[in-house]
Design a protein around this motif. Structure first.
Motif, PDB file in Angstrom:
ATOM      1  N   ASN A 102       0.874  -1.168   0.000  1.00 25.66           N
ATOM      2  CA  ASN A 102       0.000   0.000   0.000  1.00 25.66           C
ATOM      3  C   ASN A 102       0.914   1.222   0.000  1.00 25.66           C
ATOM      4  N   ASN A 121       3.431   0.419   3.206  1.00 27.48           N
ATOM      5  CA  ASN A 121       3.373  -0.737   4.098  1.00 27.48           C
ATOM      6  C   ASN A 121       2.994  -1.958   3.299  1.00 27.48           C
ATOM      7  N   PRO A 179       0.787  -4.983   3.817  1.00 25.65           N
ATOM      8  CA  PRO A 179      -0.220  -5.528   4.722  1.00 25.65           C
ATOM      9  C   PRO A 179      -0.205  -7.048   4.830  1.00 25.65           C
ATOM     10  N   GLY A 228       5.386  -8.936  10.953  1.00 25.56           N
ATOM     11  CA  GLY A 228       6.313  -8.072  11.668  1.00 25.56           C
ATOM     12  C   GLY A 228       6.235  -6.616  11.237  1.00 25.56           C
ATOM     13  N   SER A 229       7.368  -5.945  11.326  1.00 25.48           N
ATOM     14  CA  SER A 229       7.377  -4.500  11.135  1.00 25.48           C
ATOM     15  C   SER A 229       7.050  -4.091   9.707  1.00 25.48           C
ATOM     16  N   ARG A 256       4.504  -4.697   8.183  1.00 26.20           N
ATOM     17  CA  ARG A 256       3.096  -4.340   8.123  1.00 26.20           C
ATOM     18  C   ARG A 256       2.876  -2.890   8.531  1.00 26.20           C
ATOM     19  N   GLN A 257       3.846  -2.323   9.193  1.00 28.36           N
ATOM     20  CA  GLN A 257       3.677  -0.944   9.654  1.00 28.36           C
ATOM     21  C   GLN A 257       4.151   0.022   8.572  1.00 28.36           C
ATOM     22  N   LEU A 258       3.756   1.267   8.695  1.00 26.06           N
ATOM     23  CA  LEU A 258       4.167   2.271   7.725  1.00 26.06           C
ATOM     24  C   LEU A 258       5.672   2.526   7.798  1.00 26.06           C
ATOM     25  N   PHE A 310       8.293   5.254   6.294  1.00 24.28           N
ATOM     26  CA  PHE A 310       8.288   6.579   5.687  1.00 24.28           C
ATOM     27  C   PHE A 310       9.601   6.879   4.982  1.00 24.28           C
TER      28      PHE A 310
END
Lengths: 114, 117
Positions: B32, B94, B96, B100-101, B103-105, B107
């Protein structure tokens, strides 16, 4: 509807002191995230709560950082003892659903460690 | 681990000039993609996002971005900038479906846009 609020907006402390940052997510948002931007670099993920549980804390830099979310409402991020390299902007974000698709960010806390 | 590169740290334009901010990411799976903006003294706001479908997405305030999968890019564009577009722009990604990490945004380092009146 109130957005994500963070307190304080600025904090200036000396090396070795303790600081506690607070984040109030949007009411009803189970997911709460902490991010940090150091020295104008990229914003980096710290950790993710789902309600009161830590879903992912892989971004926490070291054991001087402690995040809590007792009761699944607001969250605190404590830095103890603070070091110079901890200076930066700490952002909190919340969302209703997991997966990072729709995050609402707070204005951030500018932390300066002298 | 995924990473995001924003090649321009500071862009200065005159009003009515066209804007393109570069964003490249590194991740082999489904992603995403997001652009966030932070106006002076305000919080980060979502400008636009891409999840699937039409790779050309339109956001608020006349911004658009194009996902080019073969180039791992998601550049932000606006045909004619205004003074009020002065802000810092962050590209984020990210994954999805990952664990683990990832999946997080994640930047990019941000691009400061200054529009001169």
């Amino acid at each position: 509807e109130a957005g994500v609020t963070q307190f304080p907006s600025h904090s200036v402390i000396e090396k070795g002191q303790t600081v506690t940052l607070r984040c109030d997510p949007i009411s009803g948002h189970d997911n709460l995230y902490w991010y940090r931007r150091v020295m104008g670099k990229e914003i980096k993920f710290l950790l993710h709560f789902v309600k009161e549980s830590k879903q992912d804390e892989s971004g926490m830099p070291n054991n001087r950082f402690l995040a809590e979310r007792t009761g699944g409402t607001y969250s605190t991020l404590k830095v103890q003892p603070a070091e110079l390299e901890d200076s930066g902007v700490y952002f909190c974000a919340s969302s209703q659903v997991s997966g990072g698709k729709k995050l609402f960010f707070g204005s951030g806390t500018q932390l300066s460690v002298l | 681990a995924q990473s995001v590169s924003q090649h321009n740290h500071h862009v200065i334009l005159s009003e009515a000039a066209s804007l393109e901010l570069g964003c490249n990411y590194s991740y082999g799976g489904t992603v995403n993609l997001f652009w966030y903006v932070q106006y002076p003294g305000q919080h980060l706001q979502l400008l636009l996002k891409y999840f699937s479908g039409d790779p050309l997405v339109k956001g608020i305030k006349g911004f658009e971005a194009e996902f080019i999968k073969s180039k791992f890019s998601f550049n932000l564009r606006k045909p004619s900038v205004q003074w009020s577009d002065t802000a810092e722009y962050f590209c984020a990604v990210n994954a999805p479906g990952a664990s683990g990490s990832a999946r997080q945004l994640t930047f990019g380092s941000g691009t400061q846009l200054t529009v001169l009146p």
